[in-house]
Design a protein around this motif. Sequence first.
Motif, PDB file in Angstrom:
ATOM      1  N   ALA A 182      34.121  39.314  41.943  1.00  0.00           N
ATOM      2  CA  ALA A 182      35.600  40.015  41.249  1.00  0.00           C
ATOM      3  C   ALA A 182      35.978  39.017  40.402  1.00  0.00           C
ATOM      4  O   ALA A 182      36.582  39.651  40.379  1.00  0.00           O
ATOM      5  CB  ALA A 182      35.983  40.770  42.555  1.00  0.00           C
ATOM      6  N   LEU A 183      35.978  37.813  41.735  1.00  0.00           N
ATOM      7  CA  LEU A 183      37.251  36.979  40.626  1.00  0.00           C
ATOM      8  C   LEU A 183      36.546  36.967  38.643  1.00  0.00           C
ATOM      9  O   LEU A 183      37.481  36.316  37.764  1.00  0.00           O
ATOM     10  CB  LEU A 183      37.079  35.931  41.002  1.00  0.00           C
ATOM     11  N   THR A 184      35.426  36.953  39.121  1.00  0.00           N
ATOM     12  CA  THR A 184      34.506  36.449  37.737  1.00  0.00           C
ATOM     13  C   THR A 184      34.848  37.245  37.189  1.00  0.00           C
ATOM     14  O   THR A 184      35.263  37.469  35.899  1.00  0.00           O
ATOM     15  CB  THR A 184      32.940  36.713  38.064  1.00  0.00           C
ATOM     16  N   GLU A 185      35.310  38.892  37.016  1.00  0.00           N
ATOM     17  CA  GLU A 185      35.552  40.148  36.537  1.00  0.00           C
ATOM     18  C   GLU A 185      36.541  40.349  36.169  1.00  0.00           C
ATOM     19  O   GLU A 185      37.288  40.160  34.782  1.00  0.00           O
ATOM     20  CB  GLU A 185      34.758  41.465  37.313  1.00  0.00           C
ATOM     21  N   ALA A 186      37.646  39.256  36.881  1.00  0.00           N
ATOM     22  CA  ALA A 186      39.080  39.670  36.562  1.00  0.00           C
ATOM     23  C   ALA A 186      39.186  38.297  35.952  1.00  0.00           C
ATOM     24  O   ALA A 186      39.840  38.540  34.689  1.00  0.00           O
ATOM     25  CB  ALA A 186      39.908  39.352  38.198  1.00  0.00           C
ATOM     26  N   VAL A 187      39.027  37.014  35.751  1.00  0.00           N
ATOM     27  CA  VAL A 187      39.928  35.739  34.539  1.00  0.00           C
ATOM     28  C   VAL A 187      37.907  36.252  33.454  1.00  0.00           C
ATOM     29  O   VAL A 187      39.340  36.145  32.020  1.00  0.00           O
ATOM     30  CB  VAL A 187      38.451  35.456  35.576  1.00  0.00           C
ATOM     31  N   THR A 222      42.304  42.246  31.386  1.00  0.00           N
ATOM     32  CA  THR A 222      42.836  43.253  30.456  1.00  0.00           C
ATOM     33  C   THR A 222      44.593  43.822  31.022  1.00  0.00           C
ATOM     34  O   THR A 222      45.424  44.284  30.627  1.00  0.00           O
ATOM     35  CB  THR A 222      41.843  44.691  31.303  1.00  0.00           C
ATOM     36  N   GLU A 223      44.819  43.783  32.150  1.00  0.00           N
ATOM     37  CA  GLU A 223      46.136  44.003  32.586  1.00  0.00           C
ATOM     38  C   GLU A 223      46.964  42.391  32.510  1.00  0.00           C
ATOM     39  O   GLU A 223      48.217  42.073  33.053  1.00  0.00           O
ATOM     40  CB  GLU A 223      46.270  43.793  33.935  1.00  0.00           C
ATOM     41  N   GLY A 224      46.361  41.496  32.212  1.00  0.00           N
ATOM     42  CA  GLY A 224      46.876  40.080  31.445  1.00  0.00           C
ATOM     43  C   GLY A 224      46.872  39.028  32.683  1.00  0.00           C
ATOM     44  O   GLY A 224      47.517  38.175  32.549  1.00  0.00           O
ATOM     45  N   PHE A 225      46.420  39.291  33.627  1.00  0.00           N
ATOM     46  CA  PHE A 225      46.604  38.073  34.804  1.00  0.00           C
ATOM     47  C   PHE A 225      45.246  38.550  36.119  1.00  0.00           C
ATOM     48  O   PHE A 225      45.086  39.359  35.932  1.00  0.00           O
ATOM     49  CB  PHE A 225      47.826  38.099  35.334  1.00  0.00           C
ATOM     50  N   VAL A 226      45.293  37.641  36.433  1.00  0.00           N
ATOM     51  CA  VAL A 226      43.958  37.934  37.784  1.00  0.00           C
ATOM     52  C   VAL A 226      45.056  38.587  38.698  1.00  0.00           C
ATOM     53  O   VAL A 226      45.954  37.649  39.697  1.00  0.00           O
ATOM     54  CB  VAL A 226      43.673  36.629  38.125  1.00  0.00           C
TER      55      VAL A 226
END
Length: 148
Positions: A89-94, A98-102
């Motif tokens: 999940a962290l890998t995808e967020a980093v 798309t939202e400019g932040f994790v």
Amino acid sequence: MTARTRLLDPAVGRALSALSATAKKGLGDPALAELVMIRASQLNHCAFCLDMHLAIAREYGVSEEQLGLLAAWEEAEEVFDERERAALALTEAVTVLTEGFVPDEVYERAAKHFDEARLAHLIGLVVAINNWNRVMVGRRIPPGGYTP
């Protein structure tokens, strides 16, 4: 388009390689590191990195079931443990900002499974593979060039 042969200035390549190696070592789980690098490479459509890290993951004993279901890890709850799921999940967020932040909940979920040092190495690993993905995709380096 043909592959572009010069990837990077050699000093830059050594620096990226050092970042990758340091982050992977600091994470302390080479199989998980490969899952992370494969997932980021899937998101970035990097065929060279996918080919390479799939081979390395197999060397570390990552199961074919995990490799086959990695693109759908959220739905494959029985295949990935909670620590792996937090890292993915962290890998995808980093990787996909798309939202400019994790999102806080994604970071906090990972922080439950990784101490501060390992969490920093996990993020460093995601940053490193994203850099490599962009180099290889930007230079259109085809799969098949990696030999263990």
